[in-house]
Design a protein around this motif. Structure first.
Motif, PDB file in Angstrom:
ATOM      1  N   VAL A 115       0.820  -1.359   0.034  1.00  0.00           N
ATOM      2  CA  VAL A 115      -0.046   0.096   0.152  1.00  0.00           C
ATOM      3  C   VAL A 115       0.714   1.200   0.075  1.00  0.00           C
ATOM      4  O   VAL A 115       0.633   2.111  -0.803  1.00  0.00           O
ATOM      5  N   ALA A 116       1.923   1.270   0.902  1.00  0.00           N
ATOM      6  CA  ALA A 116       2.813   2.212   0.864  1.00  0.00           C
ATOM      7  C   ALA A 116       3.556   2.758  -0.447  1.00  0.00           C
ATOM      8  O   ALA A 116       3.588   3.800  -0.897  1.00  0.00           O
ATOM      9  N   SER A 117       4.145   1.642  -0.811  1.00  0.00           N
ATOM     10  CA  SER A 117       4.598   1.613  -2.071  1.00  0.00           C
ATOM     11  C   SER A 117       3.609   2.253  -3.247  1.00  0.00           C
ATOM     12  O   SER A 117       4.104   3.044  -3.950  1.00  0.00           O
ATOM     13  N   LYS A 118       2.497   1.983  -3.251  1.00  0.00           N
ATOM     14  CA  LYS A 118       1.678   2.360  -4.507  1.00  0.00           C
ATOM     15  C   LYS A 118       1.508   3.890  -4.120  1.00  0.00           C
ATOM     16  O   LYS A 118       1.441   4.561  -5.345  1.00  0.00           O
ATOM     17  N   PHE A 119       1.285   4.298  -2.948  1.00  0.00           N
ATOM     18  CA  PHE A 119       1.232   5.670  -2.899  1.00  0.00           C
ATOM     19  C   PHE A 119       2.311   6.504  -3.235  1.00  0.00           C
ATOM     20  O   PHE A 119       2.345   7.470  -3.843  1.00  0.00           O
ATOM     21  N   HIS A 120       3.463   6.007  -2.570  1.00  0.00           N
ATOM     22  CA  HIS A 120       4.539   6.770  -2.676  1.00  0.00           C
ATOM     23  C   HIS A 120       5.218   6.739  -4.199  1.00  0.00           C
ATOM     24  O   HIS A 120       5.707   7.800  -4.653  1.00  0.00           O
ATOM     25  N   ASN A 121       4.948   5.905  -5.019  1.00  0.00           N
ATOM     26  CA  ASN A 121       5.125   5.939  -6.535  1.00  0.00           C
ATOM     27  C   ASN A 121       4.494   7.062  -7.125  1.00  0.00           C
ATOM     28  O   ASN A 121       5.095   7.746  -8.254  1.00  0.00           O
ATOM     29  N   LYS A 122       3.166   7.336  -6.779  1.00  0.00           N
ATOM     30  CA  LYS A 122       2.556   8.439  -7.328  1.00  0.00           C
ATOM     31  C   LYS A 122       2.765   9.829  -6.613  1.00  0.00           C
ATOM     32  O   LYS A 122       2.930  10.804  -7.141  1.00  0.00           O
ATOM     33  N   THR A 123       2.649   9.732  -5.321  1.00  0.00           N
ATOM     34  CA  THR A 123       2.745  10.919  -4.347  1.00  0.00           C
ATOM     35  C   THR A 123       3.851  10.738  -3.416  1.00  0.00           C
ATOM     36  O   THR A 123       3.568  10.232  -2.309  1.00  0.00           O
ATOM     37  N   PRO A 124       4.991  11.011  -3.731  1.00  0.00           N
ATOM     38  CA  PRO A 124       6.215  10.609  -2.811  1.00  0.00           C
ATOM     39  C   PRO A 124       5.964  11.037  -1.199  1.00  0.00           C
ATOM     40  O   PRO A 124       5.393  12.265  -0.920  1.00  0.00           O
ATOM     41  N   VAL A 125       5.875  10.198  -0.521  1.00  0.00           N
ATOM     42  CA  VAL A 125       5.574  10.301   1.107  1.00  0.00           C
ATOM     43  C   VAL A 125       6.405  11.015   1.636  1.00  0.00           C
ATOM     44  O   VAL A 125       7.656  10.549   1.644  1.00  0.00           O
ATOM     45  N   GLY A 126       6.072  11.954   2.351  1.00  0.00           N
ATOM     46  CA  GLY A 126       7.128  12.863   3.348  1.00  0.00           C
ATOM     47  C   GLY A 126       6.991  12.317   4.979  1.00  0.00           C
ATOM     48  O   GLY A 126       7.949  12.308   5.314  1.00  0.00           O
ATOM     49  N   SER A 127       5.708  11.870   5.203  1.00  0.00           N
ATOM     50  CA  SER A 127       5.537  11.366   6.472  1.00  0.00           C
ATOM     51  C   SER A 127       4.623  10.455   6.857  1.00  0.00           C
ATOM     52  O   SER A 127       3.649  10.368   5.858  1.00  0.00           O
ATOM     53  N   ILE A 128       4.411   9.564   8.037  1.00  0.00           N
ATOM     54  CA  ILE A 128       3.282   8.668   8.138  1.00  0.00           C
ATOM     55  C   ILE A 128       2.641   9.063   9.284  1.00  0.00           C
ATOM     56  O   ILE A 128       3.130   9.284  10.355  1.00  0.00           O
ATOM     57  N   ILE A 129       1.442   8.776   9.607  1.00  0.00           N
ATOM     58  CA  ILE A 129       0.643   8.783  10.582  1.00  0.00           C
ATOM     59  C   ILE A 129       0.052   7.396  10.634  1.00  0.00           C
ATOM     60  O   ILE A 129      -0.793   6.868   9.872  1.00  0.00           O
ATOM     61  N   VAL A 130       0.279   6.872  11.740  1.00  0.00           N
ATOM     62  CA  VAL A 130      -0.304   5.421  12.029  1.00  0.00           C
ATOM     63  C   VAL A 130      -1.606   5.573  13.021  1.00  0.00           C
ATOM     64  O   VAL A 130      -1.555   6.228  13.855  1.00  0.00           O
ATOM     65  N   THR A 131      -2.886   5.231  12.592  1.00  0.00           N
ATOM     66  CA  THR A 131      -3.946   5.527  13.309  1.00  0.00           C
ATOM     67  C   THR A 131      -4.459   4.194  14.141  1.00  0.00           C
ATOM     68  O   THR A 131      -3.865   3.082  13.782  1.00  0.00           O
ATOM     69  N   LYS A 132      -5.268   4.289  15.012  1.00  0.00           N
ATOM     70  CA  LYS A 132      -5.915   3.392  15.707  1.00  0.00           C
ATOM     71  C   LYS A 132      -4.824   2.597  16.385  1.00  0.00           C
ATOM     72  O   LYS A 132      -4.924   1.184  16.737  1.00  0.00           O
ATOM     73  N   LEU A 133      -4.011   3.049  17.097  1.00  0.00           N
ATOM     74  CA  LEU A 133      -3.176   2.318  18.095  1.00  0.00           C
ATOM     75  C   LEU A 133      -3.660   1.987  19.192  1.00  0.00           C
ATOM     76  O   LEU A 133      -3.113   1.435  20.166  1.00  0.00           O
ATOM     77  N   ASP A 134      -4.883   2.294  19.471  1.00  0.00           N
ATOM     78  CA  ASP A 134      -5.756   2.084  20.714  1.00  0.00           C
ATOM     79  C   ASP A 134      -6.191   0.854  20.628  1.00  0.00           C
ATOM     80  O   ASP A 134      -6.726   0.044  21.672  1.00  0.00           O
ATOM     81  N   GLY A 135      -6.159   0.385  19.544  1.00  0.00           N
ATOM     82  CA  GLY A 135      -6.655  -1.186  19.112  1.00  0.00           C
ATOM     83  C   GLY A 135      -5.623  -2.278  19.635  1.00  0.00           C
ATOM     84  O   GLY A 135      -4.766  -2.134  20.115  1.00  0.00           O
ATOM     85  N   THR A 136      -5.963  -3.435  19.176  1.00  0.00           N
ATOM     86  CA  THR A 136      -5.108  -4.482  19.342  1.00  0.00           C
ATOM     87  C   THR A 136      -3.989  -4.649  18.573  1.00  0.00           C
ATOM     88  O   THR A 136      -2.929  -5.537  19.137  1.00  0.00           O
ATOM     89  N   ALA A 137      -3.994  -4.098  17.507  1.00  0.00           N
ATOM     90  CA  ALA A 137      -3.108  -4.219  16.569  1.00  0.00           C
ATOM     91  C   ALA A 137      -1.588  -3.544  16.913  1.00  0.00           C
ATOM     92  O   ALA A 137      -1.684  -2.660  17.699  1.00  0.00           O
ATOM     93  N   LYS A 138      -0.439  -4.274  16.881  1.00  0.00           N
ATOM     94  CA  LYS A 138       0.873  -3.675  17.452  1.00  0.00           C
ATOM     95  C   LYS A 138       1.600  -2.801  16.634  1.00  0.00           C
ATOM     96  O   LYS A 138       2.064  -1.814  16.917  1.00  0.00           O
ATOM     97  N   GLY A 139       0.920  -2.830  15.323  1.00  0.00           N
ATOM     98  CA  GLY A 139       1.498  -1.742  14.386  1.00  0.00           C
ATOM     99  C   GLY A 139       2.672  -1.842  13.675  1.00  0.00           C
ATOM    100  O   GLY A 139       3.399  -0.976  13.250  1.00  0.00           O
ATOM    101  N   GLY A 140       3.253  -3.192  13.772  1.00  0.00           N
ATOM    102  CA  GLY A 140       4.578  -3.546  13.342  1.00  0.00           C
ATOM    103  C   GLY A 140       4.672  -3.374  11.679  1.00  0.00           C
ATOM    104  O   GLY A 140       5.602  -2.996  11.016  1.00  0.00           O
TER     105      GLY A 140
END
Ligand code: GDP
Ligand code: MG
Length: 437
Positions: free
Chosen positions: A226-251
């Motif tokens: 997913v990140a690669s796809k967006f990055h190819n079209k719109t070079p990504v400068g930073s990332i925001i990780v959401t829903k860290l209050d959930g069970t996912a560890k976010g790795g």
């Protein structure tokens, strides 16, 4: 005799046992990291490094191997996240135009509102642009958020031209001298190519200062793609990780970092407008490593010392134990954290604990036990066998604990004594085989 034995024990620990414990640790760690959605190849690279270092180096004295390895992994992971420092989130120039991109449901609109609130509190004049023309009600959703935090929203309800809205919205706020302009976009289209093309168009026309990829923490192993796809079209400068209050560890976020070379700047920790935090690499790494208290670990890595003296070890190997040794053991155990490997502090790791001590319960009981020990007489400390029913009563009364707690402590003592006896038997066995010279 003792010297020979000690050498054998040491060799045993440092050779076979050491290797086994490295391998066990690495396996455990791999499982934890993969469970946390860290990219599998990355996990293999990391653990290979640990094995290499474990083969070349030895943990500093006083540090458990587990803590030492963990600190190596921690170091490596934190470096992958750009180092231990928190990222710079201050807008470097005015106006600062931010384009949020990401999949539907990743939390872009919510995050747009959160960012607006965050920067408003920092004293910036913030404007929001509603450039999601695909999802019904997208404008109203952002409008509501903007009103809640007192930030104006530019939008054209009914329009299907996201690029035009983005261009006009940015122009609108720029002319009025706004400091931070945040563009919310669609996360889905009829076809994925359409979405990516639209983002490319918007980025091409608006020329944002920063493209922010918004990523749901639970995206897992897909994050790289997913990140690669967006990055190819719109070079990504930073990332925001959401829903860290959930069970996912976010790795998975680590894969997005790898795919884009961008840093994580914020994390979302809830649905509410103020539940946005500046990214803290240490805490995040602790989370994906499955460690609760990383600061504590790092402290221990700095100064942990095993409390048992040479003499104590000798006593234990001779089958002589008393409450003082149990006490030291409890103290060092607590200092090391509630680790299940009490035996790491005693040479002779081949001995199994006769009583399976659950580390969590142990930690809870520790306070009571230490209090009970503090209420014992010298005689009782040196020879816990003398502690009968009435002494149990006296000790529990003096320590302010239940008699049951004192009895449990005595059981712990019995367990240590039995280990000690086993060690002595093994020693005798080794001696018989002529291995003690
Ligand atoms: P978008 O499609 O990318 O714009 O995503 P939305 O902003 O509409 O968010 C989708 C859902 O995720 C909503 O129900 C939000 O309330 C929820 N959400 C967004 N960020 C967070 C977060 O950090 N924690 C939690 N628990 N929910 C979040
Ligand atoms: Mg949205």
């Amino acid at each position: 005799v003792l010297d020979g034995l000690r050498r054998i024990v040491r060799n045993f620990i440092e050779s076979r046992e050491y290797e086994t414990s490295v391998n066990e640790f690495v396996k455990e760690l791999q499982k934890e990291l993969i469970r946390s959605d860290v990219n599998v190849r990355l996990v293999m690279d990391l653990t290979k490094k640990i094995k290499e270092r474990a083969a070349e180096e030895r943990p500093p004295p006083g540090l458990t191997r587990r803590d030492w390895f963990l600190s190596i992994v921690y170091e490596q992971l934190v470096n992958l996240f750009g180092g231990p420092e928190r990222p710079q989130v201050k807008p470097p120039k005015k106006p600062w135009v931010v384009l949020l991109v990401g999949l539907q449901g990743s939390g872009k609109t919510t995050t747009a509102g959160k960012l607006a609130y965050f920067y408003k509190l920092e004293g910036y004049k913030v404007g929001l642009v509603a450039a999601d023309t695909f999802r019904p009600g997208a404008y109203e959703q952002l409008k509501t958020l903007g009103e809640a935090v007192g930030v104006p929203v530019y939008g054209e309800p009914g329009s299907k031209d996201a690029v035009s809205i983005a261009v006009k919205g940015v122009e609108f706020f720029r002319e009025k001298g706004f400091d931070v302009i945040i563009i919310d976009t669609a996360g889905r289209h009829h076809r994925e190519e359409d979405l990516l093309a639209e983002m490319e168009d918007i980025a091409g026309r608006v020329r944002p200062d920063e493209v922010v990829l918004v990523l749901d923490a639970s995206i897992g192993q897909q994050a790289f793609e997913v990140a690669s796809k967006f990055h190819n079209k719109t070079p990504v400068g930073s990332i925001i990780v959401t829903k860290l209050d959930g069970t996912a560890k976010g790795g998975g976020a680590l894969s997005a970092v790898a795919a884009t070379g961008a840093r994580i700047k914020f994390v979302g920790t809830g649905e509410k407008i103020d539940e946005l935090e500046v990214f803290d690499p240490k805490r995040f790494v602790a989370r994906i490593m499955g460690l609760g208290d990383l600061e504590g670990l790092l402290e221990r890595v700095k100064k942990a010392k095993v409390e048992l003296s040479e003499k104590d070890v000798e006593d234990i190997l001779e089958g002589r134990v008393n409450m003082r040794i149990v006490y030291k053991q409890l103290v060092s155990l607590r200092k090391m954290g509630p680790l299940r490997k009490i035996l790491e502090m005693i040479p002779g790791l081949q001995v199994r604990m006769p009583v399976e001590v659950d580390s969590k319960t142990l930690e809870e009981k520790m306070e009571k036990w230490l209090a009970a020990i503090n209420s014992m007489t010298y005689e009782e400390l040196d020879n816990p066998e003398v502690i009968d029913k009435s002494r149990v009563k006296r000790i529990s009364y003096g320590a302010g604990v239940d008699p049951e707690d004192v009895k449990a402590l005595l059981k712990q003592y019995e367990a240590v004594k039995s280990i000690s006896k086993q060690l002595k038997r093994q020693k005798n066995l080794l001696a018989k085989m002529g291995l003690d010279t």
